[in-house]
Design a protein around this motif. Sequence first.
Motif, short mmCIF file in Angstrom:
data_model
loop_
_atom_site.label_atom_id
_atom_site.label_comp_id
_atom_site.label_asym_id
_atom_site.label_seq_id
_atom_site.Cartn_x
_atom_site.Cartn_y
_atom_site.Cartn_z
N PHE A 1 0.85 -1.21 0.00
CA PHE A 1 0.00 0.00 0.00
C PHE A 1 0.88 1.25 0.00
N ASP A 2 1.87 1.24 0.87
CA ASP A 2 2.77 2.40 0.96
C ASP A 2 3.49 2.61 -0.38
N THR A 3 4.03 1.51 -0.93
CA THR A 3 4.86 1.62 -2.14
C THR A 3 4.02 1.98 -3.37
N LEU A 4 2.90 1.31 -3.52
CA LEU A 4 2.14 1.46 -4.76
C LEU A 4 1.12 2.60 -4.69
N VAL A 5 0.43 2.71 -3.57
CA VAL A 5 -0.67 3.68 -3.47
C VAL A 5 -0.16 5.02 -2.94
N VAL A 6 0.48 4.98 -1.77
CA VAL A 6 0.88 6.25 -1.13
C VAL A 6 1.99 6.93 -1.94
N ARG A 7 3.03 6.17 -2.26
CA ARG A 7 4.17 6.79 -2.98
C ARG A 7 4.00 6.71 -4.49
N GLY A 8 3.36 5.61 -4.96
CA GLY A 8 3.34 5.37 -6.41
C GLY A 8 2.13 5.96 -7.12
N GLY A 9 1.08 6.35 -6.35
CA GLY A 9 -0.08 6.96 -6.98
C GLY A 9 -1.03 5.97 -7.62
N MET A 10 -0.90 4.67 -7.32
CA MET A 10 -1.84 3.69 -7.86
C MET A 10 -3.17 3.86 -7.13
N SER A 11 -4.25 3.52 -7.80
CA SER A 11 -5.56 3.67 -7.16
C SER A 11 -5.75 2.61 -6.08
N VAL A 12 -6.59 2.93 -5.10
CA VAL A 12 -6.88 1.94 -4.06
C VAL A 12 -7.64 0.76 -4.67
N GLU A 13 -8.46 1.02 -5.68
CA GLU A 13 -9.19 -0.08 -6.34
C GLU A 13 -8.20 -1.08 -6.92
N ASN A 14 -7.16 -0.56 -7.56
CA ASN A 14 -6.16 -1.44 -8.16
C ASN A 14 -5.41 -2.23 -7.07
N PHE A 15 -5.17 -1.56 -5.95
CA PHE A 15 -4.53 -2.25 -4.82
C PHE A 15 -5.43 -3.39 -4.33
N VAL A 16 -6.71 -3.13 -4.24
CA VAL A 16 -7.65 -4.19 -3.81
C VAL A 16 -7.64 -5.33 -4.83
N ALA A 17 -7.62 -4.98 -6.12
CA ALA A 17 -7.57 -6.03 -7.15
C ALA A 17 -6.36 -6.93 -6.94
N MET A 18 -5.21 -6.31 -6.70
CA MET A 18 -3.96 -7.08 -6.63
C MET A 18 -3.80 -7.85 -5.32
N SER A 19 -4.29 -7.25 -4.23
CA SER A 19 -4.02 -7.86 -2.92
C SER A 19 -5.12 -8.80 -2.47
N SER A 20 -6.28 -8.75 -3.16
CA SER A 20 -7.41 -9.53 -2.67
C SER A 20 -8.25 -10.14 -3.80
N THR A 21 -8.80 -9.29 -4.67
CA THR A 21 -9.78 -9.79 -5.65
C THR A 21 -9.15 -10.75 -6.66
N ASN A 22 -8.08 -10.33 -7.28
CA ASN A 22 -7.48 -11.20 -8.30
C ASN A 22 -6.96 -12.52 -7.72
N PRO A 23 -6.27 -12.50 -6.56
CA PRO A 23 -5.87 -13.80 -5.99
C PRO A 23 -7.08 -14.70 -5.71
N ALA A 24 -8.20 -14.09 -5.28
CA ALA A 24 -9.39 -14.91 -5.02
C ALA A 24 -9.94 -15.48 -6.33
N VAL A 25 -10.07 -14.63 -7.34
CA VAL A 25 -10.65 -15.08 -8.61
C VAL A 25 -9.77 -16.16 -9.24
N LEU A 26 -8.48 -15.92 -9.28
CA LEU A 26 -7.58 -16.86 -9.94
C LEU A 26 -7.51 -18.21 -9.23
N ASN A 27 -7.86 -18.21 -7.96
CA ASN A 27 -7.84 -19.46 -7.21
C ASN A 27 -9.22 -20.03 -6.98
N GLY A 28 -10.20 -19.49 -7.68
CA GLY A 28 -11.55 -20.05 -7.62
C GLY A 28 -12.21 -19.90 -6.27
#
Length: 492
Positions: free
Chosen positions: A356-383
């Motif tokens: 979160f610090d690296t990508l969102v706070v310092r990197g300017g990535m959206s929180v939605e994208n952070f949620v996708a990477m840290s939670s939603t996509n791992p869940a989807v890809l693992n069924g």
Amino acid sequence: MPDQTILTPFDLVVTDGLIVNASGSTEGTVLIRDGRIAGILDPDAPLPPHKRQIDATGQLVLPGGVDPHCHVGQVLGEFSMLDSHAQASIAALWGGTTTIIDFAIPEPGQNPLQAVYEKRKAAQDTRTDLALHGGVVAWDNTTRDQLLSLAELGVLTVKMFTTYRDGVMAGFDTIEKVMEVLADLGGVAIIHAEENHLVEEAQNYERENGRGDSRHHALTRPEAAEAAAVTRALGLAASTGAAVYFVHQTTPDVVDLVADARSRGVRAYSETCPHYITLDDSVYESGRPELFVCCPPIRSATAMTGLRDRTIRGMVHTLGSDHCCYSSSQKEKYSHDVTSMPNGLPGVENRMTVSFDTLVVRGGMSVENFVAMSSTNPAVLNGLRSKGWIGPGADADVVILDPTMTKVISAKTHHMNSDYSPYEGTEFTGWPTTVISAGRVVIDDDGFHDPGPIGRQLFSKAQLDAVPLLAAPAVGGTQTMITRFNKEELLA
Ligand code: URP
Ligand code: ZN
Ligand code: ZN
């Protein structure tokens, strides 16, 4: 007749926060009952009867983290990782991760099914929900049936290593046969990609020149070895039609290889880890280089920056911790010889905050994208369909994260059973303040409330093809951006 479902008090209501899913954000109240999310109310709607209210004013309300890459208590050669599932899962909860995906890699003499049975037994004390990746080391005449049985047991993701000869390495002939079966089953081949002969050549060369120790670890596992193995595995995924997921990608080049294959229709996915987007190979010049030995190694500042930029641009699908809980004395034992060392870093607790610090706070990535990477996509890809989103019917795994809270990471205060941290003494912004797991408040201002060994063992659900992968949204647009400079303003 009054509606009983409304009159029965909700177990928990989370009010006044910004609810962020991968698909978008909204202000509102999260209603929780019987371990599930019952609904989301408009922020101005009167609160229905409830047993407990959590005020999330000024904070983000996120789906609980799903860590797709976690080695718990694994034995690799001479070394055993030091944590039980209880310890790893409690550390995970402290860090906002409510689901762990661990590995059932066959040990010598075990077959893939036995490995899953043993892991499920060992994991009974888990506090988080837990899913497993299976593993295949060598193809034999039972492997096809074993993979079918694994699928019936809800294990549809199968890890194979292209390195660690005389250990867990699977040849590309094995990888191809496993991919053929997984393509039929709708499963995913999970690949640790480093071309072994290139690694061994580099190890031999560096050792002969007096550089076989942990200070020179990065030289012994070159970027080219990773690219070569990714290229070969992508070729097999294309010819077999299997989905392929690359764990711990470390360079911009390999992310580009995956993106290129995807543009040609290959179902290929990239994972990276917090340490590959925050640390560079200067860590091997520190007084304790062995503490940073992981495979692939921490790369040059140029590679790290390129990888981080691609991650911020939405080219990487998931963030895994690659958690390996070793002590500093285990790491020290063979610091003079990287070929004998235990590889890997403790990380399950800090995956969410460091990213979160690296990508969102310092990197300017959206929180939605952070949620996708840290939670939603791992869940989807693992069924894991009930994970990775906040909405009616989802499991009530919720993290309330304060995007302005700043704390220093230290082994003195972390909960992982390791006496060191790769981030020792470094300050990070964005910490969970409340963690809800299956509807229970397990972390709040009063600390950890141990729910006991209630973690469920999860089953990957059927054909992954049927589940649309949420494309990580691009930076910008209407998404929630939190940077060092505007976060107070945005959350006001
Ligand atoms: O160095 C690492 N990553 N060790 C754990 C095993 C693996 O390669 O994932
Ligand atoms: Zn690996
Ligand atoms: Zn790993």
